[in-house]
Design an enzyme around this catalytic site. Structure first.
Site, PDB file in Angstrom:
ATOM      1  N   SER A 114       0.858  -1.183   0.000  1.00 22.94           N
ATOM      2  CA  SER A 114       0.000   0.000   0.000  1.00 22.94           C
ATOM      3  C   SER A 114       0.897   1.236   0.000  1.00 22.94           C
ATOM      4  CB  SER A 114      -0.876   0.003   1.250  1.00 22.94           C
ATOM      5  OG  SER A 114      -0.040   0.222   2.390  1.00 22.94           O
ATOM      6  N   GLY A 137      -9.591  -5.141   3.850  1.00 25.35           N
ATOM      7  CA  GLY A 137      -9.553  -6.197   2.844  1.00 25.35           C
ATOM      8  C   GLY A 137      -9.399  -5.692   1.425  1.00 25.35           C
ATOM      9  N   ALA A 138      -9.280  -4.363   1.267  1.00 21.74           N
ATOM     10  CA  ALA A 138      -9.140  -3.828  -0.098  1.00 21.74           C
ATOM     11  C   ALA A 138      -7.855  -4.331  -0.746  1.00 21.74           C
ATOM     12  CB  ALA A 138      -9.148  -2.297  -0.065  1.00 21.74           C
ATOM     13  N   GLY A 139      -6.761  -4.264   0.008  1.00 20.40           N
ATOM     14  CA  GLY A 139      -5.480  -4.706  -0.550  1.00 20.40           C
ATOM     15  C   GLY A 139      -5.449  -6.195  -0.830  1.00 20.40           C
ATOM     16  N   ASP A 140      -6.044  -6.966   0.073  1.00 16.64           N
ATOM     17  CA  ASP A 140      -6.103  -8.430  -0.124  1.00 16.64           C
ATOM     18  C   ASP A 140      -6.920  -8.744  -1.375  1.00 16.64           C
ATOM     19  OD1 ASP A 140      -6.822  -8.783   3.437  1.00 16.64           O
ATOM     20  OD2 ASP A 140      -4.904  -8.552   2.400  1.00 16.64           O
ATOM     21  N   ASN A 199      -7.898  -3.659  -9.188  1.00 22.49           N
ATOM     22  CA  ASN A 199      -8.601  -2.434  -8.781  1.00 22.49           C
ATOM     23  C   ASN A 199     -10.102  -2.657  -8.679  1.00 22.49           C
ATOM     24  OD1 ASN A 199      -6.234  -1.031  -8.642  1.00 22.49           O
ATOM     25  ND2 ASN A 199      -6.523   0.125 -10.559  1.00 22.49           N
TER      26      ASN A 199
HETATM   27  N1  LIG Z   1     -12.246   4.165  -1.774  1.00 20.45           N
HETATM   28  C1  LIG Z   1     -11.871   3.424  -2.827  1.00 20.45           C
HETATM   29  N2  LIG Z   1     -12.464   3.611  -4.044  1.00 20.45           N
HETATM   30  C2  LIG Z   1     -12.107   2.847  -5.128  1.00 20.45           C
HETATM   31  N3  LIG Z   1     -11.161   1.874  -5.088  1.00 20.45           N
HETATM   32  C3  LIG Z   1     -10.545   1.668  -3.902  1.00 20.45           C
HETATM   33  C4  LIG Z   1     -10.845   2.413  -2.722  1.00 20.45           C
HETATM   34  N4  LIG Z   1     -10.055   1.973  -1.707  1.00 20.45           N
HETATM   35  C5  LIG Z   1      -9.287   0.978  -2.242  1.00 20.45           C
HETATM   36  N5  LIG Z   1      -9.578   0.791  -3.541  1.00 20.45           N
HETATM   37  C6  LIG Z   1      -8.981  -0.193  -4.465  1.00 20.45           C
HETATM   38  O1  LIG Z   1      -8.361  -1.224  -3.710  1.00 20.45           O
HETATM   39  C7  LIG Z   1      -6.953  -1.218  -3.940  1.00 20.45           C
HETATM   40  C8  LIG Z   1      -6.227  -1.503  -2.623  1.00 20.45           C
HETATM   41  O2  LIG Z   1      -6.606  -0.527  -1.678  1.00 20.45           O
HETATM   42  P1  LIG Z   1      -5.533   0.118  -0.681  1.00 20.45           P
HETATM   43  O3  LIG Z   1      -6.309   0.848   0.347  1.00 20.45           O
HETATM   44  O4  LIG Z   1      -4.542   0.865  -1.484  1.00 20.45           O
HETATM   45  O5  LIG Z   1      -4.802  -1.185  -0.116  1.00 20.45           O
HETATM   46  P2  LIG Z   1      -4.598  -1.608   1.433  1.00 20.45           P
HETATM   47  O6  LIG Z   1      -5.915  -2.148   1.878  1.00 20.45           O
HETATM   48  O7  LIG Z   1      -3.532  -2.653   1.330  1.00 20.45           O
HETATM   49  O8  LIG Z   1      -4.187  -0.371   2.166  1.00 20.45           O
HETATM   50  C9  LIG Z   1      -6.635   0.157  -4.527  1.00 20.45           C
HETATM   51  O9  LIG Z   1      -5.505   0.075  -5.391  1.00 20.45           O
HETATM   52  C10 LIG Z   1      -7.891   0.470  -5.315  1.00 20.45           C
HETATM   53  O10 LIG Z   1      -7.836  -0.159  -6.571  1.00 20.45           O
HETATM   54  O1  LIG Z   2      -7.159  -4.287   4.570  1.00 23.00           O
HETATM   55  P1  LIG Z   2      -5.978  -5.064   4.062  1.00 23.00           P
HETATM   56  O2  LIG Z   2      -4.686  -4.381   4.323  1.00 23.00           O
HETATM   57  O3  LIG Z   2      -6.138  -5.520   2.659  1.00 23.00           O
HETATM   58  O4  LIG Z   2      -5.888  -6.446   4.936  1.00 23.00           O
HETATM   59  C1  LIG Z   2      -6.353  -6.476   6.265  1.00 23.00           C
HETATM   60  C2  LIG Z   2      -5.173  -6.644   7.198  1.00 23.00           C
HETATM   61  O5  LIG Z   2      -4.311  -5.520   7.031  1.00 23.00           O
HETATM   62  C3  LIG Z   2      -5.655  -6.724   8.641  1.00 23.00           C
HETATM   63  O6  LIG Z   2      -4.568  -6.936   9.505  1.00 23.00           O
HETATM   64  C4  LIG Z   2      -6.650  -7.855   8.806  1.00 23.00           C
HETATM   65  O7  LIG Z   2      -7.105  -7.853  10.152  1.00 23.00           O
HETATM   66  C5  LIG Z   2      -7.824  -7.681   7.864  1.00 23.00           C
HETATM   67  O8  LIG Z   2      -8.712  -8.757   8.008  1.00 23.00           O
HETATM   68  C6  LIG Z   2      -7.346  -7.605   6.407  1.00 23.00           C
HETATM   69  O9  LIG Z   2      -6.739  -8.812   6.042  1.00 23.00           O
END
Ligand SMILES: Nc1ncnc2c1ncn2[C@@H]1O[C@H](COP(=O)(O)OP(=O)(O)O)[C@@H](O)[C@H]1O
Ligand SMILES: O=P([O-])([O-])O[C@@H]1[C@@H](O)[C@H](O)[C@@H](O)[C@H](O)[C@@H]1O
Length: 378
Positions: A216, A266-269, A293
């Site tokens: 991220s 869970g967005a990143g996952d 995305n």
């Molecule tokens: N508010 C949002 N609107 C649209 N897409 C989102 C949003 N938040 C996350 N995403 C999508 O999910 C991906 C991962 O989200 P991010 O927050 O960067 O990862 P993490 O959960 O690891 O911090 C982003 O690259 C984007 O494509």
């Molecule tokens: O939001 P994200 O970074 O994609 O991933 C999240 C982890 O950072 C967090 O520790 C876990 O408790 C959530 O269930 C989810 O796996």
């Protein structure tokens, strides 16, 4: 260009043939997901606003089952999950753990408290403070199945994927994708998540044998993108701004999809799993990041592990069947990777964007399915 992992000579040569057969129009490519399910407690303004199944294994399984290619006769997508929970695990009947049960340990299930900031989250500022309240046992190399896989996803959240476990994954899997949160997280006395420099960890020496590293924007400074990109393709996700890919000699920015953020967990996952599914469909890495995305945006639109409308999944499958030559991608089968966007990248984005539009119209027409408003900000 990163090379595929060297074979694990401890395995029979026949295994290699089996894998190669699997990549010549045979059964879909099998994957190995390593990381633990956990309990998530979502807190805002000092109040618990949600208690859900968590852990990257849950979010990743959810998207792989929804989006990765499979043969008609296959009930579920062909991947194995190696995960550990305690006897207190509260979500055994949820789809992901029910379909791919975790290993049971004497230690408690990993648990995270996510404290959401009152300020509106920005694409680059941390939207929550995470605290690891309990940690289950690590996942050891011996916990992994003793056979070959086309791809592996190292998706620990609490330090459970040990360096020696990642090394074993690299030997078992042709291509390994890693979430930086499995490598650079540290936990202070109260369990608060902080980050250490990747260079200072035992994982750094493994990077040249990893295919893709996802971080991220908050984690990116600890990864050292300019160094890491010379060893593997680095994907930096940037919340609502989408993501960018950086490799030795090139980079690409990939546009996001619109979402009404309800819960960023869970967005990143979900992104990483959507990206992996895109590679399995035969997309180049930059094109596959569109699918990442897409599922990252879908993940933030719901609290906890999202459910996907069957019509949405059918539309996505039809788009991918139309736009890709399934499993012909060197990204998983070959020893090098196609990273640049293809000439149908924009077409793919437009088609997926149309799916998002249709689904949001569907949700507006059916408020019962609607978003409950963003529980994680004011
Ligand atoms: N508010 C949002 N609107 C649209 N897409 C989102 C949003 N938040 C996350 N995403 C999508 O999910 C991906 C991962 O989200 P991010 O927050 O960067 O990862 P993490 O959960 O690891 O911090 C982003 O690259 C984007 O494509
Ligand atoms: O939001 P994200 O970074 O994609 O991933 C999240 C982890 O950072 C967090 O520790 C876990 O408790 C959530 O269930 C989810 O796996």
């Amino acid at each position: 260009m990163p090379l595929a992992a060297e074979p694990d000579d401890a395995l029979e040569e026949g295994d290699n043939q089996q894998l190669l057969l699997a990549t010549k129009g045979g059964p879909a490519l099998e994957g190995l997901v390593v990381g633990s399910y956990c309990h998530d407690v979502l807190i805002r303004g000092g109040r618990v606003v949600g208690e859900t199944l968590g852990g990257a294994a849950a979010f990743v399984s959810n998207v792989l089952d929804a989006a990765s290619p499979r043969e008609e006769e296959q009930e579920a997508a062909p991947f194995v999950v190696v995960s550990k929970v305690g006897r207190d695990f509260a979500y055994a009947s949820e789809p992901a753990p029910a379909r791919r049960p975790p290993l049971l340990c004497a230690s408690p299930t990993t648990s995270f408290h996510a404290q959401f900031s009152e300020a509106a989250a920005s694409a680059h500022a941390p939207d929550r403070e995470l605290r690891r309240v309990r940690a289950c046992d690590p996942i050891y190399p011996a916990d992994l199945p003793d056979r070959r896989f086309a791809y592996g996803l190292a998706v620990g959240v609490a330090g459970e994927v040990l360096p020696e476990t990642l090394e074993r994954m690299i030997r078992l899997c042709r291509a390994v994708l890693v979430d930086a949160q499995a490598l650079i997280r540290a936990f202070d006395g109260d369990g608060a998540v902080c980050h250490v420099s990747l260079e200072d960890t035992p994982y750094a020496r493994l990077l040249p044998r990893v295919a893709f590293l996802k971080a991220s924007s908050e984690e990116a400074p600890y990864v050292g993108v300019e160094t890491a990109r010379r060893r593997c393709c680095v994907i930096v996700t940037e919340g609502r701004d989408g993501c960018r890919l950086c490799w030795d000699g090139g980079e690409a920015r990939v546009a996001p999809f619109p979402a009404v953020q309800v819960d960023p967990t869970g967005a990143g996952d979900s992104f990483l799993a959507g990206f992996a599914a895109g590679l399995l469909w035969g997309l180049s890495a930059t094109d596959a990041a569109l699918l990442g995305n897409f599922f990252g945006a879908a993940a933030v639109s719901q609290v906890g592990v999202p459910t996907f409308h069957p019509k949405m999944l059918q539309a996505v499958k039809e788009i991918l069947e139309d736009k890709t030559t399934k499993r012909s991608s060197p990204c998983i089968n070959g020893t090098t990777f196609t990273l640049e966007k293809s000439n149908m990248h924009d077409e793919l984005h437009t088609a997926l964007q149309e799916t998002v539009r249709l689904m949001s119209e569907q949700q507006q027409a059916d408020p019962a399915n609607g978003n409950g408003g963003d529980i994680c900000s004011t």
